[in-house]
Write an enzyme that holds these catalytic residues in place. Structure first.
Site, mmCIF file in Angstrom:
data_model
loop_
_atom_site.group_PDB
_atom_site.id
_atom_site.type_symbol
_atom_site.label_atom_id
_atom_site.label_comp_id
_atom_site.label_asym_id
_atom_site.label_seq_id
_atom_site.Cartn_x
_atom_site.Cartn_y
_atom_site.Cartn_z
ATOM 1 N N CYS A 1 0.818 -1.216 0.000
ATOM 2 C CA CYS A 1 0.000 0.000 0.000
ATOM 3 C C CYS A 1 0.854 1.268 0.000
ATOM 4 O O CYS A 1 1.991 1.268 0.466
ATOM 5 C CB CYS A 1 -0.865 0.027 1.257
ATOM 6 S SG CYS A 1 -1.952 -1.378 1.371
ATOM 7 N N ARG B 1 5.571 -0.353 -6.022
ATOM 8 C CA ARG B 1 5.493 -1.126 -4.772
ATOM 9 C C ARG B 1 4.535 -2.313 -4.892
ATOM 10 O O ARG B 1 4.496 -3.175 -4.037
ATOM 11 C CB ARG B 1 5.037 -0.215 -3.634
ATOM 12 C CG ARG B 1 5.983 0.936 -3.340
ATOM 13 C CD ARG B 1 5.290 2.001 -2.520
ATOM 14 N NE ARG B 1 4.840 1.500 -1.252
ATOM 15 C CZ ARG B 1 5.565 1.531 -0.133
ATOM 16 N NH1 ARG B 1 6.779 2.051 -0.180
ATOM 17 N NH2 ARG B 1 5.125 1.065 1.005
ATOM 18 N N TRP C 1 -2.719 -2.838 -1.593
ATOM 19 C CA TRP C 1 -2.303 -4.216 -1.862
ATOM 20 C C TRP C 1 -3.099 -5.062 -0.881
ATOM 21 O O TRP C 1 -2.921 -4.927 0.342
ATOM 22 C CB TRP C 1 -0.797 -4.362 -1.639
ATOM 23 C CG TRP C 1 -0.238 -5.702 -1.991
ATOM 24 C CD1 TRP C 1 0.064 -6.169 -3.259
ATOM 25 C CD2 TRP C 1 0.096 -6.776 -1.097
ATOM 26 N NE1 TRP C 1 0.589 -7.432 -3.183
ATOM 27 C CE2 TRP C 1 0.612 -7.846 -1.881
ATOM 28 C CE3 TRP C 1 0.010 -6.936 0.269
ATOM 29 C CZ2 TRP C 1 1.035 -9.038 -1.326
ATOM 30 C CZ3 TRP C 1 0.438 -8.133 0.832
ATOM 31 C CH2 TRP C 1 0.934 -9.172 0.041
ATOM 32 N N ASN D 1 -2.226 2.485 5.782
ATOM 33 C CA ASN D 1 -1.260 1.411 5.486
ATOM 34 C C ASN D 1 -1.090 0.623 6.770
ATOM 35 O O ASN D 1 -1.055 1.212 7.852
ATOM 36 C CB ASN D 1 0.124 1.984 5.103
ATOM 37 C CG ASN D 1 0.163 2.477 3.673
ATOM 38 O OD1 ASN D 1 -0.827 2.403 2.956
ATOM 39 N ND2 ASN D 1 1.317 2.991 3.271
ATOM 40 N N GLY D 2 -0.941 -0.710 6.656
ATOM 41 C CA GLY D 2 -0.679 -1.517 7.844
ATOM 42 C C GLY D 2 -1.808 -2.507 8.103
ATOM 43 O O GLY D 2 -2.662 -2.729 7.252
ATOM 44 N N GLU E 1 18.518 -18.708 -4.065
ATOM 45 C CA GLU E 1 18.103 -17.434 -4.672
ATOM 46 C C GLU E 1 17.610 -17.661 -6.090
ATOM 47 O O GLU E 1 16.580 -17.123 -6.509
ATOM 48 C CB GLU E 1 19.266 -16.446 -4.639
ATOM 49 C CG GLU E 1 19.095 -15.200 -5.471
ATOM 50 C CD GLU E 1 17.839 -14.395 -5.141
ATOM 51 O OE1 GLU E 1 17.211 -14.644 -4.098
ATOM 52 O OE2 GLU E 1 17.465 -13.537 -5.949
ATOM 53 N N LYS F 1 13.917 -16.833 -7.852
ATOM 54 C CA LYS F 1 13.737 -16.055 -9.100
ATOM 55 C C LYS F 1 12.770 -16.782 -10.038
ATOM 56 O O LYS F 1 11.838 -16.212 -10.572
ATOM 57 C CB LYS F 1 15.078 -15.854 -9.805
ATOM 58 C CG LYS F 1 16.061 -14.965 -9.106
ATOM 59 C CD LYS F 1 15.754 -13.492 -9.194
ATOM 60 C CE LYS F 1 14.916 -12.901 -8.166
ATOM 61 N NZ LYS F 1 15.290 -12.648 -6.828
ATOM 62 N N GLU G 1 9.081 -16.896 -8.636
ATOM 63 C CA GLU G 1 8.279 -15.665 -8.515
ATOM 64 C C GLU G 1 7.887 -15.060 -9.852
ATOM 65 O O GLU G 1 6.957 -14.265 -9.903
ATOM 66 C CB GLU G 1 8.946 -14.627 -7.613
ATOM 67 C CG GLU G 1 10.303 -14.136 -7.981
ATOM 68 C CD GLU G 1 10.811 -13.085 -6.979
ATOM 69 O OE1 GLU G 1 10.017 -12.331 -6.406
ATOM 70 O OE2 GLU G 1 12.032 -13.005 -6.796
ATOM 71 N N HIS H 1 18.355 -38.386 0.465
ATOM 72 C CA HIS H 1 17.657 -38.548 1.748
ATOM 73 C C HIS H 1 16.174 -38.237 1.617
ATOM 74 O O HIS H 1 15.510 -37.920 2.609
ATOM 75 C CB HIS H 1 18.311 -37.665 2.818
ATOM 76 C CG HIS H 1 19.754 -37.981 3.038
ATOM 77 N ND1 HIS H 1 20.189 -39.140 3.652
ATOM 78 C CD2 HIS H 1 20.875 -37.319 2.655
ATOM 79 C CE1 HIS H 1 21.499 -39.168 3.670
ATOM 80 N NE2 HIS H 1 21.953 -38.077 3.072
ATOM 81 N N LYS I 1 6.612 -5.131 -4.287
ATOM 82 C CA LYS I 1 8.039 -4.813 -4.251
ATOM 83 C C LYS I 1 8.532 -4.618 -2.825
ATOM 84 O O LYS I 1 9.628 -5.025 -2.488
ATOM 85 C CB LYS I 1 8.322 -3.538 -5.050
ATOM 86 C CG LYS I 1 9.801 -3.174 -5.123
ATOM 87 C CD LYS I 1 10.620 -4.263 -5.751
ATOM 88 C CE LYS I 1 12.094 -4.001 -5.735
ATOM 89 N NZ LYS I 1 12.894 -5.178 -6.173
HETATM 90 C C1 AGP Z 1 13.006 -10.679 -4.340
HETATM 91 O O1 AGP Z 1 13.034 -11.082 -5.721
HETATM 92 C C2 AGP Z 1 11.625 -10.684 -3.805
HETATM 93 N N1 AGP Z 1 10.861 -9.732 -4.504
HETATM 94 C C3 AGP Z 1 11.513 -10.592 -2.303
HETATM 95 O O2 AGP Z 1 11.878 -11.857 -1.794
HETATM 96 C C4 AGP Z 1 12.366 -9.532 -1.547
HETATM 97 O O3 AGP Z 1 13.722 -9.865 -1.632
HETATM 98 C C5 AGP Z 1 11.953 -9.549 -0.065
HETATM 99 O O4 AGP Z 1 10.601 -9.158 0.020
HETATM 100 C C6 AGP Z 1 12.818 -8.638 0.818
HETATM 101 O O5 AGP Z 1 12.701 -7.316 0.377
HETATM 102 P P1 AGP Z 1 13.747 -6.220 0.957
HETATM 103 O O6 AGP Z 1 15.105 -6.623 0.477
HETATM 104 O O7 AGP Z 1 13.274 -4.924 0.394
HETATM 105 O O8 AGP Z 1 13.661 -6.283 2.456
#
Ligand code: AGP
Length: 613
Positions: free
Chosen positions: A2, A29, A76, A102-103, A485, A489, A492, A508, A608
């Site tokens: 948001c 965002r 959001w 927000n929140g 990581e 990628k 997502e 295992h 974001k």
């Molecule tokens: C990364 O590709 C993701 N969009 C997500 O995991 C992100 O890294 C995570 O939300 C942490 O965000 P920040 O680094 O702004 O704290």
């Protein structure tokens, strides 16, 4: 996540235009609906819309000439689905006031029951609407007194902006655990309220970051700050010059592809001025009080979420291997509930691109409560995490617009490598093979460029493998954390169920998943365990699993003859390989998602900056 944008003071231009422009700058965002409310001839005008801000823009044309106190919001969804009635702003039953938030209000359900018993009719499924009705319920014509009473009833996190038709030129705002910034444009006399500095238009501002539980009353004559007891609090301004950065994709089809290609530049900028090549020293200019504290450090906890957590994993491994101080990576949302061993001899390193991730900020507050010293690494100036930390360093990746983090991640790694090398320097008084380390770091941008130049090879592999809906990532040591990581990628943006395991762990249990419909992406960069990982690959091949191997040029793959392979022709220190392998697999994930025709920069369900827990 948001976003809030509001305007009051001496409004010089169309408040609707300013609000729409502010909301558009908050789009990065992540959101699913938006809305605006303003006062027009003593009445609250309110317009909401699901989807993009431009659909809201088309519906407020009739209000464009007004220069009225206004509040606007991008939502959001947390409580309640993506429908117009759940979009903000929210109003009371008599439409005397409008409010954005927000929140998360954790006790919204009890409050909703209480208000319903008092005859309130609810229109939406949101927690926010409770605040609007509570405000109306307590309203005694004094905005400050009313908001103080509302404040006392709320449990949870909030940033709130509210307008009331009895006070036509006034905006009242408050916050707890969520950022809210007042930005005074002295030249125009306008006062902007926003949850994110990125929403501000180009110009010079005097800014105030509200502290928790403070209340601000803003109109054309006053900008007044009160503490939670209603006592006037002096305003301490910080100047801010906003330059409109062009958030455009340039020659690229997507922000993610642009930001992947910006990594050499981001690494150079993050590295710049932070080493002395001649003397083989790292120069982070850490404050004196940090250098006095460091010898007392008995352990290091690195905390983050998502991609930032993966950076924590890689660096925890490097710290233990190189500096020989116990170091552990923690998922932020887990750390804060863990009765761990954090104490005054613990150094906590918070990692966050946005600096606004609620879980990470919550974890750092818990660590501070347990007397740890807090060091944060972030990419956004003035972000909330900096205010939670004793020390901080900035990556210089520039604004990262795509939800999928790429350049911020490799810049975090670069800066954390520098910090680790400086830890060694502080511990031993010198940096062993300092020149070699610095030379290695300085070659990273060109090595990334050499990977980027081979992107068509990666795209071809993506085209041939995008139909797999079961994808395993495996690796050992640094390569396992890198694989975590890379698996995120792919998840997502391609929405493929991708799993990641230490290569030695497959037999295992996870090996049961393997058949001819499984693609395994094997990261073979860790030389000391190359042979063992090849054996794991052969275990997969024995079950007809398909293999995409990423290795270094000098590593012979004949023994495993993978279905697909990509070679990275470098000789560079092992701990730095995660940056290069990540770039390969960022491109791979991008091209798979491109084949699937997804909205790569705005993946479904994601935002974001995750400012809710
Ligand atoms: C990364 O590709 C993701 N969009 C997500 O995991 C992100 O890294 C995570 O939300 C942490 O965000 P920040 O680094 O702004 O704290």
């Amino acid at each position: 996540m948001c976003g809030i944008f509001g305007i009051s003071g001496k409004i010089a231009v169309s408040s609707v235009d300013l609000c729409i422009a502010g909301l558009k700058k908050l789009e990065y965002r992540g959101y699913d609906s938006s809305g605006i409310a303003l006062l027009n001839e003593g009445q609250i005008e309110i317009v909401k819309s699901c989807g993009k801000v431009e659909s809201l823009e088309k519906r407020v044309l009739h209000l464009k000439d007004l220069k009225a106190v206004s509040i606007a919001h991008t939502r959001w969804a947390t409580h309640g689905g993506v429908v117009e009635v759940n979009a903000h702003p929210h109003i009371d039953n008599e439409k005397n006031l409008a409010l954005v938030h927000n929140g998360i209000i954790e006790n919204f359900y009890e409050l909703k029951l209480y208000l319903k018993k008092n005859g309130v009719q609810f229109l939406s499924d949101t927690d926010t609407e409770v605040i609007a009705h509570l405000f109306s319920h307590f309203y005694d014509s004094n905005l400050l007194n009313t908001l103080k009473r509302v404040h006392e009833k709320l449990i949870g996190s909030f940033a709130v902006a509210c307008i009331h038709k009895d006070h036509p030129n006034t905006l009242i705002v408050t916050k707890r655990d969520k950022p809210l910034i007042l930005a005074l444009d002295q030249q125009k006399g306008q006062i902007i309220v926003t949850s994110d500095r990125n929403a501000l238009y180009e110009g010079e501002f005097q800014t105030v970051d509200l502290e928790d539980n403070q209340i601000a009353l803003i109109n054309e004559n006053t900008l007044q700050l009160y503490d939670q007891n209603g006592l006037i609090t002096p305003l301490q301004f910080t100047p801010l010059f906003v330059k409109n950065t062009s958030h455009d994709k340039g020659e690229f089809s997507h922000f993610m592809l642009k930001e992947i290609h910006e990594q050499p530049h981001a690494i150079r900028r993050t590295l710049e001025g932070r080493y002395d090549l001649e003397n083989g020293q790292i120069l982070l200019n850490l404050p004196k009080n940090f250098k006095e504290f460091f010898p007392k450090v008995s352990k290091i906890a690195l905390i983050g979420c998502g991609t930032s957590y993966h950076a924590a994993c890689i660096i925890a491994h490097f710290i233990e291997e190189f500096v020989r101080i116990p170091a552990q990576a923690h998922i932020a949302s887990e750390f804060r509930y863990k009765e761990g061993l954090t104490d005054e001899s613990t150094l906590v390193i918070g990692i966050s691109q946005s600096g606004e991730t609620a879980d990470t900020i919550g974890a750092l507050r818990e660590a501070k409560r347990q007397k740890a010293k807090i060091f944060c690494i972030t990419n956004v100036q003035h972000s909330s995490i900096i205010r939670e930390s004793d020390f901080h360093l900035m990556t210089q990746a520039g604004p990262e617009i795509s939800v999928c983090s790429t350049k911020a991640f490799t810049s975090q790694l670069l800066l954390l490598y520098l910090l680790t090398l400086e830890f060694y320097q502080m511990k031993h008084g010198f940096l062993d093979q300092g020149n070699t380390w610095i030379q290695n770091l300085r070659t990273l941008p060109s090595l990334i460029e050499s990977v980027l130049q081979k992107k068509s090879l990666i795209q071809e592999i993506a085209k041939q493998t995008c139909q797999f809906d079961k994808v395993l990532f495996i690796g050992r040591q640094y390569m396992f954390y890198t694989a975590l990581e890379s698996s995120l990628k792919l998840k997502e943006i391609s929405y493929i169920f991708s799993l990641c395991y230490p290569a030695g762990e497959l037999k295992h249990g996870p090996l049961a998943l393997v058949d001819e419909n499984t693609l395994t992406i094997a990261l073979l960069g860790h030389a000391p365990t190359f042979q063992k990982t090849c054996s794991n690959v052969q275990e997969i091949q024995a079950r007809k699993g398909k293999i995409f191997a990423i290795a270094q040029k000098n590593q012979n793959l004949e023994e495993i003859s993978p279905d697909f392979a990509f070679k990275i022709d470098v000789s560079i220190a092992q701990p730095l390989l995660p940056i290069l392998y990540s770039v390969v697999l960022q491109l791979y994930a991008f091209y798979v998602a491109l084949e699937k025709g997804h909205d790569i920069d705005h993946p479904k369900n994601l935002a974001k900056s995750v400012t809710v827990e």
